[in-house]
Write a protein that holds these residues in place. Structure first.
Motif, PDB file in Angstrom:
ATOM      1  N   PRO A   1       0.565  -0.943   0.249  1.00  0.00           N
ATOM      2  CA  PRO A   1       0.076   0.757   0.249  1.00  0.00           C
ATOM      3  C   PRO A   1       0.895   1.563   0.416  1.00  0.00           C
ATOM      4  O   PRO A   1       0.364   2.499  -1.079  1.00  0.00           O
ATOM      5  CB  PRO A   1      -0.622  -0.037   1.625  1.00  0.00           C
TER       6      PRO A   1
ATOM      7  N   TYR B   1       0.826   4.168  -2.580  1.00  0.00           N
ATOM      8  CA  TYR B   1       0.708   5.842  -2.472  1.00  0.00           C
ATOM      9  C   TYR B   1       2.264   6.166  -2.777  1.00  0.00           C
ATOM     10  O   TYR B   1       2.226   7.436  -3.591  1.00  0.00           O
ATOM     11  CB  TYR B   1       0.925   5.473  -1.071  1.00  0.00           C
TER      12      TYR B   1
ATOM     13  N   SER C   1     -13.940   8.684   3.625  1.00  0.00           N
ATOM     14  CA  SER C   1     -13.364   8.211   2.939  1.00  0.00           C
ATOM     15  C   SER C   1     -11.766   9.990   1.810  1.00  0.00           C
ATOM     16  O   SER C   1     -12.933   9.776   1.429  1.00  0.00           O
ATOM     17  CB  SER C   1     -13.736   7.427   1.635  1.00  0.00           C
TER      18      SER C   1
ATOM     19  N   ARG D   1      -9.675   9.926   1.186  1.00  0.00           N
ATOM     20  CA  ARG D   1      -8.578   8.326  -0.524  1.00  0.00           C
ATOM     21  C   ARG D   1     -10.137   8.452  -1.682  1.00  0.00           C
ATOM     22  O   ARG D   1      -9.707   9.297  -2.806  1.00  0.00           O
ATOM     23  CB  ARG D   1      -8.736   7.162  -0.403  1.00  0.00           C
ATOM     24  N   ARG D   2     -10.573   8.875  -1.358  1.00  0.00           N
ATOM     25  CA  ARG D   2     -11.830   8.638  -1.988  1.00  0.00           C
ATOM     26  C   ARG D   2     -11.940  10.666  -2.966  1.00  0.00           C
ATOM     27  O   ARG D   2     -11.913  10.662  -4.689  1.00  0.00           O
ATOM     28  CB  ARG D   2     -12.778   8.314  -2.391  1.00  0.00           C
TER      29      ARG D   2
ATOM     30  N   THR E   1      -6.439   4.653  -6.538  1.00  0.00           N
ATOM     31  CA  THR E   1      -7.556   3.375  -6.600  1.00  0.00           C
ATOM     32  C   THR E   1      -7.240   1.640  -6.493  1.00  0.00           C
ATOM     33  O   THR E   1      -7.869   1.424  -5.772  1.00  0.00           O
ATOM     34  CB  THR E   1      -8.073   2.866  -7.914  1.00  0.00           C
ATOM     35  N   SER E   2      -5.639   1.569  -5.694  1.00  0.00           N
ATOM     36  CA  SER E   2      -5.081   0.275  -5.971  1.00  0.00           C
ATOM     37  C   SER E   2      -5.008  -0.056  -4.295  1.00  0.00           C
ATOM     38  O   SER E   2      -4.601  -0.505  -3.920  1.00  0.00           O
ATOM     39  CB  SER E   2      -3.940   0.076  -6.579  1.00  0.00           C
ATOM     40  N   ILE E   3      -5.124   1.313  -3.443  1.00  0.00           N
ATOM     41  CA  ILE E   3      -4.907   1.174  -2.301  1.00  0.00           C
ATOM     42  C   ILE E   3      -6.406   1.447  -1.064  1.00  0.00           C
ATOM     43  O   ILE E   3      -7.143   1.877  -1.722  1.00  0.00           O
ATOM     44  CB  ILE E   3      -3.781   2.005  -1.094  1.00  0.00           C
ATOM     45  N   ASP E   4      -6.489   0.724  -0.401  1.00  0.00           N
ATOM     46  CA  ASP E   4      -7.323   1.239   0.937  1.00  0.00           C
ATOM     47  C   ASP E   4      -7.125   0.833   2.315  1.00  0.00           C
ATOM     48  O   ASP E   4      -7.649  -0.052   3.267  1.00  0.00           O
ATOM     49  CB  ASP E   4      -9.044   0.173   0.254  1.00  0.00           C
TER      50      ASP E   4
ATOM     51  N   GLU F   1      -8.755   4.284   7.808  1.00  0.00           N
ATOM     52  CA  GLU F   1      -8.496   5.851   7.672  1.00  0.00           C
ATOM     53  C   GLU F   1      -9.285   6.143   8.964  1.00  0.00           C
ATOM     54  O   GLU F   1     -10.186   5.895  10.045  1.00  0.00           O
ATOM     55  CB  GLU F   1      -9.132   6.977   6.888  1.00  0.00           C
TER      56      GLU F   1
END
Length: 465
Positions: free
Chosen positions: A15, A19, A79, A81-82, A193-196, A199
């Motif tokens: 991750p 990033y 979120s 990240r979004r 989009t490839s990490i989650d 948070e």
């Protein structure tokens, strides 16, 4: 040979690695735009000093107008990240509109101003989210290492970006070079989009929510000092940068290619600063390494208005100025890590937004001042003011607790107004008001790193980050 053993531990974690790749690619694109956008204004649209000031102001003004509100809004979102992904995609579209307009002979200064303002607004939103995403991905014991990696990427971007930008401008045209920046925003969005990561929970609405981050900064002597020092550097440094391209191309007679090389060779100092920041912080202490970085960032730029004479002499002075200044990345790593350790999670976006309002908000003022002074007294005298004035940052940090901090501090409590931890903390400490909880958090941090006392070691990001 064990190659994996030589790879930093954080980059072996998927991750963070994705990033970091996204951040690195985007930083290269930013550096291309940093050269291509003003060159488009100067070469294609024949902008003068005042118009260059307005262009820089359009890009920087959103930090002053929107950072506080963006931090307040982001802290209530689940979120972040979004939001960062949407910001990247929107910035890609806006930047791509410039080469399209140029191809149809429709490019104008008005479009440059509007695009710069819109991209700057989205950058504010991205950055206040990024502060929270960073601590969600990085354990506290790795803050210095993570910030060193990111600042190393920034320094590599300073090397690759201007060189690529200068080459693209030479081969194509300044607006067409911006296609590369639009593409990097798309790659950044793909990496996000490839990490989650998990948070921190959003803050609930509460009285004083909007200004809580600003009040927290004012209560912490460490944050007050770094804010004031960063604001001073930002104001004078943006006086400098607003006129730098115009000065180098018009008064020193360097073309786009040589300008790109100057910036690229000079930025090698940033690699040195980022690579040695951890060792410097361990040897001098995190606070003294920040002071050293502030000094190194500001002093070498005095060589720029001093430059003159034959082209080899001019290039030599510009190389030394950029090389020495970029070693000041030590300050970026130290101050970013210090702030990441100090700020409570529930206040992180609001503190970041308030900090950006206070520090980045002076950037358009610096740009406007540069445009006015450049027109009134000339480019070189204005650059003398911009470079010498940045050294005033030391008047804020030297008398503060900052030089006395040896290790990364840790907040005594992260209980703040509207945080998810409020009820739990009240159960441990007894009932109290939201404002009292915020006050205890701020005062605890201030006392912890006071003069003559080392902050407790942490057990768990430019000047002016």
């Amino acid at each position: 040979m064990n190659i994996a053993g030589r790879v930093p531990a954080l980059l072996r974690q998927g991750p963070f690695r994705r990033y970091w790749v996204g951040q690195s690619v985007s930083l290269v694109g930013d550096q291309i735009s940093l050269l291509a956008l003003p060159l488009a204004a100067v070469i294609i649209l024949h902008a003068d000093a005042a118009e260059m000031g307005w262009l820089a102001t359009a890009q920087l003004l959103p930090a002053l107008l929107f950072s506080l509100a963006a931090g307040s809004w982001v802290d209530r979102r689940a979120s972040r990240r979004r939001i960062m992904i949407v910001s990247d995609l929107a910035r890609a579209g806006l930047i791509a509109s410039l080469p399209v307009a140029y191809a149809f002979d429709l490019l104008s200064l008005t479009q440059l101003y509007l695009t710069a303002f819109a991209v700057g607004s989205l950058t504010v939103l991205f950055d206040v989210c990024n502060a929270t995403l960073f601590v969600a991905l990085v354990p506290g014991t790795r803050y210095v290492e993570a910030n060193s990696l990111i600042n190393g990427s920034r320094s590599l971007a300073y090397v690759a970006g201007p060189s690529a930008g200068g080459f693209l401008v030479q081969m194509l045209a300044a607006p067409l070079a911006l296609v590369a920046d639009a593409f990097t925003y798309l790659l950044s969005a793909r990496c996000l989009t490839s990490i989650d990561p998990v948070e921190p929970p959003p803050s609930a609405p509460a009285k004083g929510h909007f200004t809580a981050g600003l009040r927290w900064i004012m209560r912490s002597p460490v944050m007050r000092a770094t804010f004031a020092a960063s604001s001073t550097i930002q104001f004078f440094n943006f006086m400098f940068h607003t006129l730098f391209v115009l000065y180098v191309t018009s008064e020193l007679g360097l073309g786009a290619g040589l300008l790109g090389i100057v910036l690229a060779v000079g930025a090698a100092g940033g690699l040195v600063g980022a690579a040695t920041a951890g060792r410097v912080a361990r040897r001098l202490g995190i606070g003294r390494s920040a002071v050293l970085g502030y000094t190194l960032f500001s002093a070498p730029l005095l060589l720029v208005p001093l430059a003159g004479g034959p082209t080899p002499v001019v290039l030599g002075l510009l190389f030394l100025a950029e090389l020495g200044s970029c070693v000041g990345a030590i300050a970026d790593v130290s101050v970013s890590s210090l702030q990441a350790a100090l700020i409570p999670d529930a206040l992180r976006a609001r503190v970041t937004g308030a900090y950006r309002t206070l520090t980045h908000g002076v950037r358009p003022l610096g740009a406007l001042t540069a445009g006015a002074l450049g027109t009134a007294i000339g480019l070189r005298p204005t650059l003398w003011i911009g470079t010498a004035g940045a050294l005033l940052c030391l008047l804020w940090v030297l008398p503060s607790p900052v030089p006395h901090i040896r290790e990364l501090p840790t907040p005594e409590t992260e209980v703040v107004a509207g945080s998810a931890a409020t009820d739990e903390a009240r159960g441990k400490r007894g009932a109290g008001t939201d404002s009292e909880a915020e006050s205890e958090a701020g005062e605890g941090l201030g006392a912890e790193v006071g003069p003559g006392r080392e902050a407790r070691p942490e057990t768990k990001a430019g000047p002016g980050t």
